[in-house]
Scaffold this motif. Structure first.
Motif, PDB file in Angstrom:
ATOM      1  N   SER A  81     -50.244 -51.919 -70.219  1.00 39.66           N
ATOM      2  CA  SER A  81     -50.555 -52.002 -68.783  1.00 39.66           C
ATOM      3  C   SER A  81     -49.830 -50.878 -68.061  1.00 39.66           C
ATOM      4  O   SER A  81     -48.932 -50.234 -68.618  1.00 39.66           O
ATOM      5  N   GLY A  82     -50.200 -50.677 -66.803  1.00 41.26           N
ATOM      6  CA  GLY A  82     -49.487 -49.700 -65.993  1.00 41.26           C
ATOM      7  C   GLY A  82     -48.037 -50.107 -65.814  1.00 41.26           C
ATOM      8  O   GLY A  82     -47.118 -49.274 -65.871  1.00 41.26           O
ATOM      9  N   SER A 202     -55.680 -49.059 -65.885  1.00 39.58           N
ATOM     10  CA  SER A 202     -56.443 -50.194 -65.347  1.00 39.58           C
ATOM     11  C   SER A 202     -57.225 -49.816 -64.094  1.00 39.58           C
ATOM     12  O   SER A 202     -58.216 -50.461 -63.775  1.00 39.58           O
ATOM     13  N   LYS A 203     -56.780 -48.798 -63.376  1.00 38.15           N
ATOM     14  CA  LYS A 203     -57.420 -48.426 -62.115  1.00 38.15           C
ATOM     15  C   LYS A 203     -58.533 -47.404 -62.387  1.00 38.15           C
ATOM     16  O   LYS A 203     -59.470 -47.701 -63.088  1.00 38.15           O
ATOM     17  N   MET A 213     -54.382 -51.351 -68.937  1.00 35.96           N
ATOM     18  CA  MET A 213     -53.742 -50.360 -69.822  1.00 35.96           C
ATOM     19  C   MET A 213     -52.925 -49.393 -68.975  1.00 35.96           C
ATOM     20  O   MET A 213     -53.189 -49.218 -67.778  1.00 35.96           O
TER      21      MET A 213
HETATM   22  C1  LIG Z   1     -51.789 -51.218 -60.434  1.00 35.73           C
HETATM   23  C2  LIG Z   1     -50.692 -50.263 -60.410  1.00 35.73           C
HETATM   24  C3  LIG Z   1     -49.722 -50.251 -61.417  1.00 35.73           C
HETATM   25  C4  LIG Z   1     -49.698 -51.273 -62.532  1.00 35.73           C
HETATM   26  O1  LIG Z   1     -50.829 -51.251 -63.340  1.00 35.73           O
HETATM   27  P1  LIG Z   1     -51.197 -52.543 -64.234  1.00 35.73           P
HETATM   28  O2  LIG Z   1     -52.051 -51.994 -65.321  1.00 35.73           O
HETATM   29  O3  LIG Z   1     -51.912 -53.484 -63.309  1.00 35.73           O
HETATM   30  O4  LIG Z   1     -49.915 -53.114 -64.728  1.00 35.73           O
HETATM   31  C5  LIG Z   1     -48.736 -49.301 -61.354  1.00 35.73           C
HETATM   32  N1  LIG Z   1     -48.681 -48.392 -60.356  1.00 35.73           N
HETATM   33  C6  LIG Z   1     -49.598 -48.379 -59.372  1.00 35.73           C
HETATM   34  C7  LIG Z   1     -49.484 -47.342 -58.303  1.00 35.73           C
HETATM   35  C8  LIG Z   1     -50.626 -49.308 -59.351  1.00 35.73           C
HETATM   36  O5  LIG Z   1     -51.504 -49.283 -58.360  1.00 35.73           O
END
Ligand SMILES: *Cc1c(COP(=O)(O)O)cnc(C)c1O
Length: 404
Positions: A81-82, A202-203, A213
């Motif tokens: 994840s991020g 993920s975005k 991811m």
């Molecule tokens: C969503 C997001 C994350 C975390 O990503 P996940 O895959 O949901 O854990 C980290 N940094 C930023 C700026 C985000 O928008």
């Protein structure tokens, strides 16, 4: 079956004549070896080749190769994840010392600071995202890592990454940039001084609301190996199906970003003219803190921005948000469907007050018809000013007073 150890990330040749444009999905936990000697040398394959499914498959290595190319990096490591990517970089770099985060940081990082970093003896400090080279005054011999997130979550401050990186490097600290908003297509953080470019895949990179991811990209081989070593200890691994979905998403990344960027700009400009709106926080608009830095360092925008509403809108906000038909209420932006997230920024801050006190709507433009999205906002915003006669505390002031 006698495979030579692989020394560079390479695409596994497809069997026979099957030549597909789609990346192959390789599943596997066990990797088998042709001899005792090869098995004995399996650790040589840890950083590049294949020794165990958790440490990489041809599918994950191919995705890493593609993200590294986009970032202008030598190496990339994909993790679950991020947030996992942020935690990995922080643990890998800040052990026994201090880490600095911008006050506009992705909010779950504050939980990381209190639940994991503090008990592990890593001190987290939060700083004014607009500090620029002034970060030098916060750097101590204990500072190991400085995070930049530009623009910041919710309040969208564009940070001076080159100045912050230069100061951090002078003090011997490493610099990590969360580039999720910009993606490597709008800003390559490594070109602006970061040692780590982190993306919440993920975005936008995946872009279809169906994969979680994260990715960390670096130019330095030693840093890459350090990340892999810590990631192995954390047990990180990603599914090959998810990697294939992300590679599908990457095929349309530029098209999706171009569309989301244009739609978001149109909506941001429309919203900026509304009497209910105090200010629009979009890096491409002058009203956004760090707008000039965005013009200098970025090649464009994406589709996420925030709208600060006038304080008097607060009581009617739920009705307005729930009246939206094209915007779904939700987080995890950057996909095909437009989203709205109502956010109160004040509790998120510890270093400096939030740049806005009114309620905030964070919008993520999806790929729908921009005219429909604008019409949807218009019909919902009409509910801020219900038909005359019922004066209550939440009544908006006369239009003339609010237009500046
Ligand atoms: C969503 C997001 C994350 C975390 O990503 P996940 O895959 O949901 O854990 C980290 N940094 C930023 C700026 C985000 O928008």
């Amino acid at each position: 079956m006698n495979h030579a150890p692989m020394t560079v990330p390479a695409r596994e040749p497809e069997p026979g004549d099957f030549r597909s444009l789609a990346p192959a999905i390789h599943r596997g936990s066990t990797v088998v070896f042709g001899s005792m000697a090869e098995y004995g040398r399996r650790r040589d394959r840890f950083y590049d080749g294949y020794s165990y499914g958790l440490y990489g498959t041809p599918t994950s290595r191919e995705l890493e190769r593609r993200i590294a190319a986009l970032e202008g990096a030598a190496r990339c490591y994909v993790v679950p994840s991020g947030m996992a990517a942020i935690t990995l970089v922080t643990l890998a770099c800040a052990a026994g010392g201090q880490v600095l985060f911008p006050d506009s940081v992705y909010d779950p990082v504050r939980t990381l600071a209190t639940t994991l970093l503090a008990p592990c003896g890593i001190e987290a400090r939060f700083y004014d995202p607009m500090i620029g080279g002034g970060i030098a005054s916060l750097l101590t011999p204990a500072t190991r890592l400085v995070w930049v997130e530009s623009p910041g979550s919710v309040t969208m401050e564009v940070q001076d990454l080159p100045d912050i990186a230069a100061a951090a490097h002078r003090h011997g600290a490493l610099v990590a940039a969360d580039s999720t908003w910009a993606t490597p297509l709008r800003c390559r953080a490594l070109d602006h001084g970061a040692d780590f470019a982190v993306n919440a895949v993920s975005k936008y990179l995946n872009g279809h609301s169906d994969v979680l991811m994260g990715a960390v990209s670096v130019r330095d081989e030693a840093l890459y190996r350090r990340l892999r070593d810590v990631g192995r200890a954390l047990g990180h691994g990603v599914s090959p199906e998810d990697c294939a979905l992300v590679m599908r998403g990457l095929e349309t990344l530029e098209l999706r970003l171009d569309r989301a960027e244009a739609t978001a700009l149109r909506l941001a400009r429309w919203l900026a003219g509304r009497p209910e709106v105090e200010t629009v926080l979009h890096p491409a608009l002058q009203s956004c803190p760090g707008h000039m830095t965005w013009r200098r360092d970025f090649r464009g925008a994406s589709g996420v921005f925030s709208v600060v509403l006038a304080a008097w809108t607060r009581s009617r906000l739920p009705a307005v948000v729930e009246a939206l038909r094209c915007f779904a209420i939700g987080a995890s932006w950057g996909a095909t469907r437009s989203l709205v997230a109502p956010i109160d920024p004040a509790p998120l801050r510890t270093a400096v007050p939030a740049p806005a006190t009114g309620p905030i709507l964070r919008l993520s433009a999806g790929l729908e018809d921009p005219a429909l999205l604008e019409a949807d906002l218009a019909q919902a915003f009409a509910l801020f000013r219900p038909s005359q006669g019922t004066a209550d505390h939440a009544s908006p002031p006369a239009v003339e007073e609010t237009v500046r």
